[in-house]
Enzyme design. Structure first.
Site, mmCIF file in Angstrom:
data_model
loop_
_atom_site.group_PDB
_atom_site.id
_atom_site.type_symbol
_atom_site.label_atom_id
_atom_site.label_comp_id
_atom_site.label_asym_id
_atom_site.label_seq_id
_atom_site.Cartn_x
_atom_site.Cartn_y
_atom_site.Cartn_z
ATOM 1 N N CYS A 184 -2.425 4.660 3.949
ATOM 2 C CA CYS A 184 -2.083 5.959 3.366
ATOM 3 C C CYS A 184 -2.724 5.963 1.988
ATOM 4 O O CYS A 184 -2.645 4.959 1.257
ATOM 5 C CB CYS A 184 -0.568 6.097 3.235
ATOM 6 S SG CYS A 184 -0.051 7.502 2.218
ATOM 7 N N CYS A 220 -6.816 11.679 3.349
ATOM 8 C CA CYS A 220 -5.416 11.561 3.733
ATOM 9 C C CYS A 220 -5.393 11.021 5.158
ATOM 10 O O CYS A 220 -6.002 11.621 6.050
ATOM 11 C CB CYS A 220 -4.786 12.952 3.672
ATOM 12 S SG CYS A 220 -3.117 13.062 4.305
ATOM 13 N N ASP A 253 -5.869 16.326 0.244
ATOM 14 C CA ASP A 253 -4.757 15.424 0.540
ATOM 15 C C ASP A 253 -3.468 16.248 0.429
ATOM 16 O O ASP A 253 -3.480 17.356 -0.112
ATOM 17 C CB ASP A 253 -4.730 14.257 -0.460
ATOM 18 C CG ASP A 253 -3.593 13.275 -0.164
ATOM 19 O OD1 ASP A 253 -3.376 12.949 1.014
ATOM 20 O OD2 ASP A 253 -2.895 12.855 -1.114
ATOM 21 N N SER A 254 -2.368 15.675 0.918
ATOM 22 C CA SER A 254 -1.078 16.344 0.763
ATOM 23 C C SER A 254 -0.649 16.379 -0.702
ATOM 24 O O SER A 254 0.184 17.184 -1.091
ATOM 25 C CB SER A 254 -0.019 15.595 1.581
ATOM 26 O OG SER A 254 0.067 14.254 1.128
ATOM 27 N N GLU A 298 4.236 10.412 -5.799
ATOM 28 C CA GLU A 298 4.218 11.817 -6.252
ATOM 29 C C GLU A 298 5.081 12.000 -7.504
ATOM 30 O O GLU A 298 4.808 12.853 -8.331
ATOM 31 C CB GLU A 298 4.713 12.753 -5.141
ATOM 32 C CG GLU A 298 3.724 12.947 -4.007
ATOM 33 C CD GLU A 298 2.469 13.724 -4.413
ATOM 34 O OE1 GLU A 298 2.582 14.694 -5.169
ATOM 35 O OE2 GLU A 298 1.368 13.332 -3.965
ATOM 36 N N HIS A 310 -1.952 7.321 -0.702
ATOM 37 C CA HIS A 310 -1.063 7.195 -1.862
ATOM 38 C C HIS A 310 -0.847 5.726 -2.257
ATOM 39 O O HIS A 310 -0.523 5.431 -3.400
ATOM 40 C CB HIS A 310 0.311 7.804 -1.549
ATOM 41 C CG HIS A 310 0.363 9.295 -1.673
ATOM 42 N ND1 HIS A 310 -0.171 10.140 -0.736
ATOM 43 C CD2 HIS A 310 0.893 10.093 -2.640
ATOM 44 C CE1 HIS A 310 0.034 11.394 -1.110
ATOM 45 N NE2 HIS A 310 0.684 11.390 -2.262
HETATM 46 N N1 DGL Z 1 -1.971 10.506 1.364
HETATM 47 C C1 DGL Z 1 -1.428 10.854 2.655
HETATM 48 C C2 DGL Z 1 -1.936 9.853 3.701
HETATM 49 O O1 DGL Z 1 -2.881 9.189 3.486
HETATM 50 C C3 DGL Z 1 0.026 10.967 2.483
HETATM 51 C C4 DGL Z 1 0.804 11.340 3.697
HETATM 52 C C5 DGL Z 1 1.993 12.161 3.396
HETATM 53 O O2 DGL Z 1 1.885 13.170 2.669
HETATM 54 O O3 DGL Z 1 3.045 11.820 3.930
HETATM 55 O O4 DGL Z 1 -1.427 9.722 4.765
#
Ligand code: DGL
Length: 279
Positions: free
Chosen positions: A186, A75, A12-13, A154, A188
């Site tokens: 998303c 992600c 993931d990011s 985050e 997050h």
């Molecule tokens: N968790 C990522 C997703 O599902 C986050 C996206 C991001 O970093 O902007 O899209």
């Protein structure tokens, strides 16, 4: 039959994919797992797909060096930008990706209006358009891009005044449109569920895809090999700052996490480099 102790790998990011990891741990406690947070580059949402593909490719190579047996693109943004590309580039690797859970929301709606909250990269990607095409079935889909939710999670801000203000602002048009289902597009966002539920009210059902993704991971590995019979180890990597990552992982996971499970890696060009031991 020999057991397969090679790890499941997830990327993931940032910490969003931990919402998927929690479910994977619940379903598959004996599996070893590698979790990769590309916090040097978070957020992915505002980035163009070519750049996200480059990151996903580099991370995949790194995870394969650590013998990943399946890669979960935990992600939505990275799945939208890179899933086809990853499958093409690494044809022998099983990938599990994410797409907004429009299908179950459409099946459950009574008002005929569903809301999807997501980030720019997911919203603009072809995958999202195809999900709407395939599953909307005459139901009205109202989409809201919520970039600051990623930054808030985050920062560990799950229920601060700023998080509440952002949630109220983002959900307002969806609630006014009469949604009764809210799709978390998303990874997050599940960490904001208590706040979102409070703001949306009890009549709105929040659709979190994490359990379904964990079930899919289980199907993929069960098809492959036999399951180890002792508790699995989770190893975490971040390309960002180690200490804040460790503290946030500890807070967001619903199991004890030790400092020795968490490592820092660095990007060198398109490669991820880890100056540590193999887990
Ligand atoms: N968790 C990522 C997703 O599902 C986050 C996206 C991001 O970093 O902007 O899209």
């Amino acid at each position: 039959m020999q057991t397969d102790t090679r790890p499941i790998a997830m990327l993931d990011s940032g910490v969003g994919g931990l919402s998927i990891l929690r479910e994977v741990r619940r379903r598959l406690p004996n599996e070893n797992v590698l979790y990769f947070a590309d916090q040097e580059h978070v957020p992915y949402g505002p980035r163009d797909s070519e750049e996200i593909r480059r990151f996903a490719r580099g991370i995949t190579r790194f995870l394969l060096e650590l013998e990943a047996k399946v890669i979960v693109v935990a992600c939505n943004a990275a799945s939208a930008a890179s899933l086809y590309h990853l499958r093409e580039t690494f044809p022998h690797v099983p990938f599990v990706g994410m797409e907004p859970a429009v299908k179950p929301a459409v099946q459950q709606t009574r008002s005929g209006v569903i809301g999807v909250i997501t980030t720019e990269a997911t919203y603009q990607g072809e995958l999202f358009a195809s999900v709407i095409d395939r599953f909307a079935n005459g139901v009205k889909v109202v989409t809201q891009v919520c970039p600051s939710f990623v930054t808030l999670v985050e920062a560990g801000e799950l229920d601060t005044a700023a998080a509440r203000q952002a949630a109220e602002g983002y959900l307002k048009p969806l609630l006014e449109a009469g949604i009764d289902q809210l799709v978390l597009g998303c990874t997050h966002f599940p960490f904001l569920t208590p706040l979102l539920q409070e703001v949306a009210g009890p009549k709105v059902h929040i659709v979190d895809p994490s359990p379904a993704v964990a079930r899919q991971v289980e199907r993929v590995i069960r098809l492959q090999r036999n399951v180890p019979d002792r508790e699995g180890l989770v190893t975490f990597f971040t390309s960002g700052r180690l200490e804040p990552f460790y503290l946030l992982v500890k807070r967001l996971m619903d199991e004890p996490i030790r400092r020795e499970q968490v490592f820092r890696v660095r990007w060198e060009g398109d490669h991820v480099v880890w100056r540590g031991r193999a887990p």
